[in-house]
Design a protein around this motif. Sequence first.
Motif, short mmCIF file in Angstrom:
data_model
loop_
_atom_site.label_atom_id
_atom_site.label_comp_id
_atom_site.label_asym_id
_atom_site.label_seq_id
_atom_site.Cartn_x
_atom_site.Cartn_y
_atom_site.Cartn_z
N TRP A 287 -1.04 120.82 -68.34
CA TRP A 287 -1.55 120.82 -66.98
C TRP A 287 -2.17 122.16 -66.60
CZ3 TRP A 287 -3.32 117.61 -63.67
CH2 TRP A 287 -3.45 117.96 -62.33
N ASP A 288 -1.66 123.25 -67.15
CA ASP A 288 -2.24 124.55 -66.77
C ASP A 288 -3.68 124.69 -67.24
OD1 ASP A 288 -1.46 124.75 -69.42
OD2 ASP A 288 -0.21 126.53 -69.15
N PHE A 289 -4.05 123.94 -68.28
CA PHE A 289 -5.46 123.88 -68.70
C PHE A 289 -6.19 122.76 -67.98
CE2 PHE A 289 -8.62 121.72 -71.37
CZ PHE A 289 -9.57 122.73 -71.49
N ALA A 290 -5.58 121.57 -67.94
CA ALA A 290 -6.30 120.38 -67.50
C ALA A 290 -6.46 120.27 -65.99
CB ALA A 290 -5.58 119.13 -68.02
N GLY A 291 -5.47 120.73 -65.22
CA GLY A 291 -5.55 120.46 -63.80
C GLY A 291 -5.23 121.61 -62.87
N GLU A 292 -4.58 122.63 -63.37
CA GLU A 292 -4.17 123.74 -62.50
C GLU A 292 -5.39 124.49 -61.97
OE1 GLU A 292 -0.48 126.16 -63.34
OE2 GLU A 292 -2.04 127.60 -63.85
N GLU A 293 -5.44 124.70 -60.67
CA GLU A 293 -6.56 125.38 -60.05
C GLU A 293 -6.35 126.89 -60.14
OE1 GLU A 293 -7.41 123.80 -56.22
OE2 GLU A 293 -7.79 121.78 -56.99
N SER A 294 -6.57 127.39 -61.34
CA SER A 294 -6.37 128.80 -61.65
C SER A 294 -7.25 129.14 -62.83
CB SER A 294 -4.89 129.06 -61.99
OG SER A 294 -4.74 130.29 -62.66
N GLY A 295 -7.68 130.37 -62.90
CA GLY A 295 -8.51 130.82 -64.01
C GLY A 295 -7.72 131.42 -65.15
N ILE A 296 -6.41 131.27 -65.15
CA ILE A 296 -5.60 131.91 -66.18
C ILE A 296 -5.75 131.21 -67.53
CG2 ILE A 296 -3.24 132.49 -66.88
CD1 ILE A 296 -2.55 132.73 -63.90
N ILE A 297 -5.59 129.87 -67.54
CA ILE A 297 -5.68 129.10 -68.78
C ILE A 297 -7.00 128.34 -68.76
CG2 ILE A 297 -4.63 127.36 -70.24
CD1 ILE A 297 -3.02 129.96 -70.00
N THR A 298 -7.93 128.75 -69.61
CA THR A 298 -9.27 128.17 -69.63
C THR A 298 -9.68 127.65 -71.00
OG1 THR A 298 -10.24 130.33 -70.08
CG2 THR A 298 -10.03 129.69 -67.76
N GLN A 299 -8.84 127.86 -72.02
CA GLN A 299 -9.19 127.47 -73.38
C GLN A 299 -8.14 126.51 -73.94
OE1 GLN A 299 -10.08 130.91 -75.83
NE2 GLN A 299 -11.40 131.83 -74.28
N TRP A 300 -8.58 125.70 -74.89
CA TRP A 300 -7.68 124.70 -75.47
C TRP A 300 -8.02 124.48 -76.93
CZ3 TRP A 300 -8.02 120.03 -78.01
CH2 TRP A 300 -6.83 119.29 -78.12
N GLY A 301 -6.99 124.25 -77.74
CA GLY A 301 -7.18 123.83 -79.11
C GLY A 301 -7.19 124.95 -80.12
N ALA A 302 -7.28 124.54 -81.39
CA ALA A 302 -7.22 125.49 -82.49
C ALA A 302 -8.36 126.48 -82.48
CB ALA A 302 -7.20 124.73 -83.82
N GLY A 303 -9.46 126.14 -81.83
CA GLY A 303 -10.62 127.02 -81.79
C GLY A 303 -10.60 128.05 -80.69
N THR A 305 -10.26 131.34 -78.68
CA THR A 305 -10.48 132.70 -79.18
C THR A 305 -9.64 133.76 -78.47
OG1 THR A 305 -12.32 132.99 -77.62
CG2 THR A 305 -12.85 132.15 -79.83
N ASN A 306 -9.04 133.38 -77.34
CA ASN A 306 -8.25 134.34 -76.57
C ASN A 306 -6.87 133.75 -76.31
OD1 ASN A 306 -7.09 136.09 -74.72
ND2 ASN A 306 -8.97 136.37 -73.54
N PRO A 307 -5.85 134.20 -77.03
CA PRO A 307 -4.49 133.64 -76.85
C PRO A 307 -3.99 133.73 -75.42
CG PRO A 307 -4.59 135.00 -78.82
CD PRO A 307 -5.89 135.21 -78.09
N ALA A 308 -4.45 134.73 -74.68
CA ALA A 308 -3.99 134.88 -73.30
C ALA A 308 -4.55 133.78 -72.39
CB ALA A 308 -4.39 136.25 -72.76
N LYS A 309 -5.63 133.13 -72.81
CA LYS A 309 -6.26 132.07 -72.02
C LYS A 309 -5.91 130.68 -72.52
CE LYS A 309 -10.22 134.74 -70.35
NZ LYS A 309 -9.87 134.52 -68.92
N LYS A 310 -4.99 130.60 -73.49
CA LYS A 310 -4.58 129.33 -74.08
C LYS A 310 -3.13 129.04 -73.74
CE LYS A 310 -3.98 127.20 -78.66
NZ LYS A 310 -4.19 127.40 -80.13
N SER A 311 -2.85 127.80 -73.36
CA SER A 311 -1.49 127.42 -73.01
C SER A 311 -0.56 127.52 -74.22
CB SER A 311 -1.46 125.99 -72.47
OG SER A 311 -0.16 125.63 -72.07
N THR A 312 0.71 127.71 -73.95
CA THR A 312 1.71 127.81 -75.01
C THR A 312 2.18 126.44 -75.50
OG1 THR A 312 3.47 127.98 -73.37
CG2 THR A 312 2.51 130.06 -74.19
N TRP A 313 1.67 125.37 -74.91
CA TRP A 313 2.08 124.03 -75.30
C TRP A 313 0.89 123.08 -75.12
CZ3 TRP A 313 2.77 119.60 -72.05
CH2 TRP A 313 2.42 119.81 -70.72
N GLY A 314 1.10 121.82 -75.48
CA GLY A 314 0.10 120.79 -75.19
C GLY A 314 -1.16 120.88 -76.01
N GLN A 315 -1.06 121.33 -77.25
CA GLN A 315 -2.24 121.43 -78.10
C GLN A 315 -2.37 120.16 -78.97
OE1 GLN A 315 -4.29 124.19 -77.37
NE2 GLN A 315 -2.71 124.34 -75.79
#
Length: 546
Positions: A287-303, A305-315
């Motif tokens: 949800w922090d990538f898919a629906g959360e209205e925040s710019g913190i988590i903006t990237q998803w998946g194995a590709g 490039t920035n671990p700080a912008k990728k969720s710790t779960w839901g990959q």
Amino acid sequence: MMLTTTTSLKPIFKSYGIYLLAAVMLLAASISGWSPAASAAPAVTADFASLNASQVVFEMGAGWNLGNQLEASASGTPSETAWGNPTITQALIQKVKAAGFKTIRIPVSYLNHIGGAPNYTINATWLNRVKTVVDYAYNEGMYVVINMHGDGYNSVAGSWLLVNGSDQATIKAKYRKVWQQIATTFVNYDERLVFESMNEEFDGTYGTPNTAYYANLNAYNQIFVDTVRQTGGNNAARWLLIPGWNTNIDYTVGNYGFALPTDNYRSSSIPGSEKRIMISVHYYSPWDFAGEESGIITQWGAGATNPAKKSTWGQEDYLEAQLKSTYDKFVTQGYPVVVGEFGSVDKTSQDSANNAYRATFAKAVSATARKYGSVPIIWDNGYNGQYGFGLFNRSTNAVTQQGIIDAIMSAMNANKLKNAASSLYVDGMGRGTNGSNAGQWSASTSSNQIWVMEFYGSYYKIKNSATGLYLDGMGRTASGSICGQWSSSASSNQRWVLEAYGSNYRMKNAASGLYLESGGSSTNGADLKMATSSTSTNLQWQIAKP
């Protein structure tokens, strides 16, 4: 689901001719309390195609949600423009179809458009508008899913279909009457109309479901199935879609109280070994990538490039496990699964690369859904901009997220075509010259055997993945003629009608009326033939994932 707003105050609520027979039935009900179960029901119409589970999943293909429109409401009264979207038009639906979507899910709220007891009559103007919008898609040859959407939210003014409501007897009576009217309105629509009982039905409390409330949800699903079936006609045979608790995968497949309804009133024309009930789930993880209205988590998946912008779960591994669990629980038992909502909000204002990750996410969900026998239907709330889910501009009908749409189609449209008699696959044979013969070959991983099924009006064009040439009837009309290949054209020689035939398909050329056939050959390299209609398995094909 709580109502949220964007900075522009547009809500994004993540998940949110009538026949004479219908009029007679409703009038009789209002006068005498008559119900369809007590009278002779109409028969299934001759144009209704009885599709099995794998066929209906293929036919529905990739889907799109007309979100934040017919489920939108103000002070308990539904209105399609209440949340800032323009009036729905036929042109918009045509644009959605042209983009490659084969199914449209239309969320609908009724709320204060339902009259009082005992008949709970739906406002005729509203029901007619729902029918008009359904017809926009249905008349384009698309599949349509309609549901009862906002009526089950504790947070929506005028809601009443509440699992935690104090008067369940009244809720159930009302629910039965409302679905009776909806089902009767659409009784003669063919298999391309699917009814969905509810949306994200739960008590508003996230966490482990309350077992008593879950039992109420199960009762609603049973009332829905029985009521729709007892209106007869095509409703006795059409596919019906039901959710578990909050459309949550874990709470639907796990031991939390979900119960499949019985289907005792379905048409006797349905083979006894087949089901006609589908399971509805939604997927917005993480949800922090898919629906959360925040710019913190903006990237998803194995590709990413920035671990700080990728969720710790839901990959990818989590997605795989979730949809596999629905396959193991339901699909293997003959119940298709519909991922009725998925998607991710636009965070490009915080990360310019966000749309690429949104496309990666959409492709992964679509591909995994297809892998596990499910129908993916992406959520679109009509809002384009920060935290919006929009793929189209509903004012201009312009595509706004072509990359996301392309990603979905790339996952959904590639197929292999296997002959039911010989088990050979249609093969482009590596031939890239216009007019070259199409062939057949035993199974391989070659892209010569991968064909892209392009939705083209009421037809398909079938493109070879290796060469880009299309299967072409070449204007040949003699039974036994060889099927050729040609670069893309508007000719009817390249248009094919897919006919469900038992558990297989037949493919008829629009120009000649001949059907693709193996020619009775089981030899690698044999030419692909065309023949007049027959019951031979030489003319029957299985459509498989690459």
